[in-house]
Design an enzyme around this catalytic site. Structure first.
Site, short mmCIF file in Angstrom:
data_model
loop_
_atom_site.label_atom_id
_atom_site.label_comp_id
_atom_site.label_asym_id
_atom_site.label_seq_id
_atom_site.Cartn_x
_atom_site.Cartn_y
_atom_site.Cartn_z
N TYR A 1 5.86 4.15 2.28
CA TYR A 1 5.09 3.07 1.65
C TYR A 1 5.13 3.31 0.13
CZ TYR A 1 3.19 3.24 6.44
OH TYR A 1 3.05 3.32 7.81
N ASP B 1 1.27 6.79 1.78
CA ASP B 1 0.35 5.94 1.03
C ASP B 1 0.31 4.56 1.69
OD1 ASP B 1 -1.31 4.83 -0.87
OD2 ASP B 1 0.23 4.69 -2.43
N CYS C 1 -6.81 4.29 1.13
CA CYS C 1 -7.81 3.43 0.50
C CYS C 1 -8.89 3.01 1.50
CB CYS C 1 -7.16 2.20 -0.13
SG CYS C 1 -6.17 1.22 1.00
N GLU D 1 10.03 1.35 1.54
CA GLU D 1 9.12 0.28 1.15
C GLU D 1 9.62 -1.02 1.78
OE1 GLU D 1 6.41 -2.17 -0.01
OE2 GLU D 1 6.19 -0.05 -0.51
N GLN E 1 -2.03 0.13 -9.14
CA GLN E 1 -3.45 0.47 -9.05
C GLN E 1 -4.26 -0.31 -10.09
OE1 GLN E 1 -5.04 2.30 -6.86
NE2 GLN E 1 -3.24 3.09 -5.75
#
Length: 224
Positions: A79, A148, A175, A103, A50
């Site tokens: 994710y 995510d 996001c 992932e 982030q």
């Protein structure tokens, strides 16, 4: 063509330059340290983390507060990147609980395996989330799910596979509000409801907003 500076919460600063399609490290270490969720993380300077220095802890706090993990519960971190949410959930469910992180990015997989090696009950699966779910590399039932996804969202296929596993709650970190809304519609069509929603201004002076939503089966909400 571009210059990027990474200033980590662990105090490292790395500068890279992009020219003629090649990325060159100009100054600083190739790996940086980040501090979040009560742990120190080591990852490539070019790896995902982030941008806002308070974002990681802020999102972890929101996910834990909304999911309210209980000792012994199993969890999926989809994710999962370097394992931020997997580690945070693991601290609540205890050492005997099973957690699976999925992932697809090689850097993220390597970082997760390195940073979570003290948590032997966390399995790191290197695969695209939709592939891992479709090929049963991630098996249910499961109690909790952290989603995510990238800006495009999880998509209807992933959402339906998550629902089929029967978790009691899903924390969705988004996001992009539009992609989030599309996925919430898929949850709603399957009898789930958005039980809570929080927004965070993690990208000041831009139009972007980070969301954390709690999704639960509608029947579970009615029993409360």
């Amino acid at each position: 063509e571009a210059v990027e500076a990474v200033a980590s919460t662990g105090g490292d600063v790395t500068v890279t330059a992009l020219a003629d399609g090649a990325v060159t490290r100009v100054d600083g270490p190739a790996t940086v340290r980040e501090v979040a969720a009560g742990r120190e993380w080591t990852l490539p300077a070019s790896g995902f983390w982030q941008v806002h220095p308070a974002a990681a802890d802020t999102l972890v706090d929101a996910v834990l507060d909304l999911l309210d993990p209980r000792p012994g519960e199993s969890a999926w971190d989809l994710y999962g990147g370097a394992g931020l949410f997997a580690a945070a959930v693991a601290s609540r469910v205890g050492p005997a609980a099973r957690i699976t992180l999925v992932e697809s990015a090689a850097q993220g997989v390597a970082a997760a395996r390195e940073n979570l090696r003290d948590l032997p009950r966390v399995e790191v699966v290197a695969a695209r989330v939709e592939t891992a779910l479709a090929r049963r590399r991630v098996t249910g039932p499961v109690d909790l799910v952290v989603l995510d996804p990238p800006r495009t969202g999880a998509g209807a296929r992933v959402v339906r596979d998550v629902i089929a596993a029967g978790p009691r709650a899903v924390a969705y970190v988004a996001c992009d509000p539009a992609a989030f809304a599309r996925d919430v519609r898929t949850f709603a069509d399957a009898g789930w409801e958005l039980a809570a929603l929080r927004g965070f201004d993690l990208f000041p002076m831009t139009q972007h907003v980070e969301l954390v939503g709690l999704l639960r089966p509608r029947a579970a909400l009615n029993r409360r």
